[in-house]
Write an enzyme that holds these catalytic residues in place. Sequence first.
Site, short mmCIF file in Angstrom:
data_model
loop_
_atom_site.label_atom_id
_atom_site.label_comp_id
_atom_site.label_asym_id
_atom_site.label_seq_id
_atom_site.Cartn_x
_atom_site.Cartn_y
_atom_site.Cartn_z
N ARG A 1 0.84 -1.21 0.00
CA ARG A 1 0.00 0.00 0.00
C ARG A 1 0.87 1.26 0.00
O ARG A 1 2.02 1.24 0.40
CB ARG A 1 -0.90 0.02 1.25
CG ARG A 1 -2.05 -0.97 1.18
CD ARG A 1 -2.96 -0.85 2.38
NE ARG A 1 -2.25 -1.13 3.61
CZ ARG A 1 -1.86 -0.21 4.49
NH1 ARG A 1 -2.12 1.08 4.31
NH2 ARG A 1 -1.22 -0.56 5.59
N SER B 1 -0.86 -5.19 10.50
CA SER B 1 -0.32 -6.07 9.49
C SER B 1 0.81 -6.93 10.05
O SER B 1 1.71 -6.43 10.71
CB SER B 1 0.20 -5.23 8.34
OG SER B 1 0.60 -6.07 7.31
N ARG C 1 1.49 -12.34 -1.61
CA ARG C 1 0.16 -12.59 -1.06
C ARG C 1 -0.62 -13.57 -1.92
O ARG C 1 -0.36 -13.74 -3.10
CB ARG C 1 -0.64 -11.28 -1.05
CG ARG C 1 -0.12 -10.23 -0.10
CD ARG C 1 -0.88 -10.25 1.19
NE ARG C 1 -0.38 -9.24 2.12
CZ ARG C 1 -0.97 -8.98 3.28
NH1 ARG C 1 -2.06 -9.62 3.65
NH2 ARG C 1 -0.46 -8.07 4.10
N HIS D 1 -10.83 -3.69 12.44
CA HIS D 1 -9.73 -4.32 11.72
C HIS D 1 -9.34 -5.58 12.49
O HIS D 1 -8.44 -5.58 13.31
CB HIS D 1 -8.54 -3.34 11.62
CG HIS D 1 -7.43 -3.84 10.77
ND1 HIS D 1 -6.11 -3.69 11.09
CD2 HIS D 1 -7.45 -4.51 9.59
CE1 HIS D 1 -5.36 -4.24 10.13
NE2 HIS D 1 -6.15 -4.74 9.23
N LYS E 1 -8.71 -2.34 0.72
CA LYS E 1 -8.63 -1.42 1.85
C LYS E 1 -9.43 -0.15 1.57
O LYS E 1 -9.85 0.53 2.51
CB LYS E 1 -7.17 -1.10 2.17
CG LYS E 1 -6.42 -2.26 2.84
CD LYS E 1 -7.03 -2.71 4.17
CE LYS E 1 -6.08 -3.58 4.96
NZ LYS E 1 -6.71 -4.59 5.81
N LYS F 1 -3.45 -12.03 12.26
CA LYS F 1 -4.91 -12.15 12.12
C LYS F 1 -5.30 -13.31 11.20
O LYS F 1 -6.12 -14.15 11.56
CB LYS F 1 -5.52 -10.85 11.53
CG LYS F 1 -5.45 -9.66 12.43
CD LYS F 1 -6.14 -8.44 11.83
CE LYS F 1 -5.55 -7.99 10.50
NZ LYS F 1 -4.13 -7.61 10.55
N THR F 2 -4.68 -13.33 10.01
CA THR F 2 -5.04 -14.37 9.04
C THR F 2 -4.56 -15.73 9.51
O THR F 2 -5.31 -16.72 9.51
CB THR F 2 -4.45 -14.02 7.66
OG1 THR F 2 -4.96 -12.75 7.26
CG2 THR F 2 -4.82 -15.06 6.62
N ASP G 1 -9.91 -10.43 8.16
CA ASP G 1 -9.34 -9.07 8.19
C ASP G 1 -10.30 -7.92 8.53
O ASP G 1 -9.90 -6.98 9.19
CB ASP G 1 -8.70 -8.77 6.83
CG ASP G 1 -7.72 -7.61 6.88
OD1 ASP G 1 -6.88 -7.58 7.80
OD2 ASP G 1 -7.81 -6.72 6.02
P1 ATP Z 1 -2.43 -8.23 7.31
O1 ATP Z 1 -3.28 -7.22 8.03
O2 ATP Z 1 -1.31 -7.59 6.55
O3 ATP Z 1 -3.23 -9.18 6.50
P2 ATP Z 1 -2.18 -10.29 9.41
O4 ATP Z 1 -2.43 -9.75 10.77
O5 ATP Z 1 -3.27 -11.06 8.77
O6 ATP Z 1 -1.65 -9.09 8.46
P3 ATP Z 1 -0.66 -12.64 8.97
O7 ATP Z 1 -0.88 -12.66 7.50
O8 ATP Z 1 -1.40 -13.64 9.78
O9 ATP Z 1 -0.89 -11.18 9.52
O10 ATP Z 1 0.90 -12.75 9.17
C1 ATP Z 1 1.55 -13.31 10.26
C2 ATP Z 1 2.89 -13.84 9.73
O11 ATP Z 1 3.77 -14.10 10.80
C3 ATP Z 1 2.69 -15.12 8.98
O12 ATP Z 1 3.57 -15.13 7.90
C4 ATP Z 1 3.05 -16.19 10.04
O13 ATP Z 1 3.52 -17.36 9.45
C5 ATP Z 1 4.14 -15.47 10.80
N1 ATP Z 1 4.28 -15.87 12.23
C6 ATP Z 1 5.41 -16.26 12.81
N2 ATP Z 1 5.24 -16.50 14.12
C7 ATP Z 1 3.95 -16.25 14.40
C8 ATP Z 1 3.15 -16.30 15.60
N3 ATP Z 1 3.66 -16.68 16.76
N4 ATP Z 1 1.85 -15.96 15.50
C9 ATP Z 1 1.33 -15.56 14.34
N5 ATP Z 1 2.02 -15.48 13.18
C10 ATP Z 1 3.33 -15.82 13.20
MN MN Z 2 -4.36 -10.76 7.02
#
Ligand code: ATP
Ligand code: MN
Length: 552
Positions: free
Chosen positions: A79, A260, A344, A242, A222, A264-265, A279
């Site tokens: 972004r 980010s 992604r 969010h 977004k 979350k995902t 998300d």
């Molecule tokens: P976005 O808002 O950008 O989508 P997000 O909050 O969904 O971000 P994730 O896509 O879940 O974030 O990214 C978390 C990343 O961190 C993943 O690549 C995951 O494999 C890694 N990771 C490593 N350790 C952990 C942990 N303890 N808990 C969660 N994720 C972890």
């Molecule tokens: Mn996500």
Amino acid sequence: MTSPGNHHDELPNSANPEYSLLKREGLQLFSEAGFDMDKIHLKRNASVAALYEDAISKEGAVIASNGALINFSGKKTGRSPKDKRIVYEETSKDHVWWGPVNIKMDEHTFEINRERAIDYLNTREDIYVFDGFAGWEPKYRIKVRVICARAYHALFMHNMLIRPTREELENFGEPDFIIYNAGQFPANRFTAGMTSSTSVEINFKRREMVILGTEYAGEMKKGVFSVMHYLQPVKFGQLSLHSSANEGKDGDVSLFFGLSGTGKTTLSADPQRHLIGDDEHVWSDNGVFNIEGGCYAKCIGLSKENEPEIFNAIQFGSILENVSYDKSSRIPDYNDSKLTENTRCAYAIEKIPNAKIPCIGGHPKNIIFLTCDAYGVLPPISKLSEAQAQYHFILGYTSKTPGTETGVTEPSPTFSTCYGQPFIVLAPRVYARMLAERMEKYKANCWLINTGWAGGKFGKGKRCPLKYTRAIINAIHSGELAQAEFEKFETFNLQIPKKVTGVPSELLHSRTAWNDDKGFNAELTKLAGMFKEAFTKYEDDVDADVKAAGPE
Ligand code: ATP
Ligand code: MN
């Protein structure tokens, strides 16, 4: 009649098969907006297969061995928050939280950029239209139209919005919000107010968004989120979030807030629970509903072993963005970050086997704040009081990790209010107050989980292993933590459980995990100081107990 290889070229727009569900009034809207209807071909809600064909023949996309379409977004692979603007106009100006997040743009400049986008689209042979919904709850959903020049962008929004049935498409009528995506074409840097050739702008009065100079598909999703962050509270009195959300077998809902890269995902994809969304949600008077029809997962380091649900969702129809691949086998290489760390995949939520369709659940029982603390100070799990919940929500501490935002190459601490500062439109106190009211009314528990560093700061310790974070979340859901014995975490006054099944006890308290008292104390003091300073700007907005809920 159509003949092979020459499907639409000779057909007037009204007879175009991918377009026939648009009624006369529907066509009218396009000519009124300035589209040259004698020249362009509209492809409305084209099939996934047709979008694949166009993306491959015209945009250099390839089919990966798992069936997903691999696409590239060009120069921008994340972004561009500094190029995002909101039009200053009378209907919304008193609501919007103006400042560096919501940068003002005047109405005239919006018109210039909108015209520029439409002029560019008119030069294209095919224009893709995707009509869909944002929001699974029929009472609060909006109709969104995406108009773009790349099949990849249309397929992305096909995955990310809620796909209409044929009947809904036929009776779609006038959209509530339109995105004009001319991302391949730059903004004119000599247009007043432009600071680069990228411009992402939203006009709440016109209910339109214009994109110039970036092909990163995430801008569109977004953009819809920003609109929901405005419309849900202002028009419907509902709270946009969010967060990701999932539901247990007994119907208990959990929300996972976080910036980010905090998880979350990753953490909402849980084989024991039904996925509501990864998300963007709304906590309405009826419960929680997902805004989107799909997920947008990070691919860097993705493995079948660690994240099987996400790995397996990458199949025909899913879009891999900026992921490199082996040229002969077409096997995606999830470990390659040469193009970007922010690789992604966008997939329809049905690709997650235990997704809850429709993506609606009850009122949340557990609220989980995810933070990725690169200082390794915050404990992996702690329980928050109501006042602490408000405090942490308003502050939104995390470390930015390399990824979604252009230019971030190593973790850096940040405070992002409401755990989503780039996307909020109203003042933080509006969302914070609504959250506090709902949490109190529905007696939700609140937890702070550090998915970031443990046993030392970035460079010394390591990221908390995913299996331990998952064990912690299981303990929340099984009810184990509700019964647990807690001890106080100094300075921040958090409650840390003494034991969690499946997690080594020394890890639970960050001090013992460090094994270096002096080093730990230094970082603890530093982080507490940063919290205090960051909170000063919110002190006047909150009650005394919230103000007192921060570190000593
Ligand atoms: P976005 O808002 O950008 O989508 P997000 O909050 O969904 O971000 P994730 O896509 O879940 O974030 O990214 C978390 C990343 O961190 C993943 O690549 C995951 O494999 C890694 N990771 C490593 N350790 C952990 C942990 N303890 N808990 C969660 N994720 C972890
Ligand atoms: Mn996500």
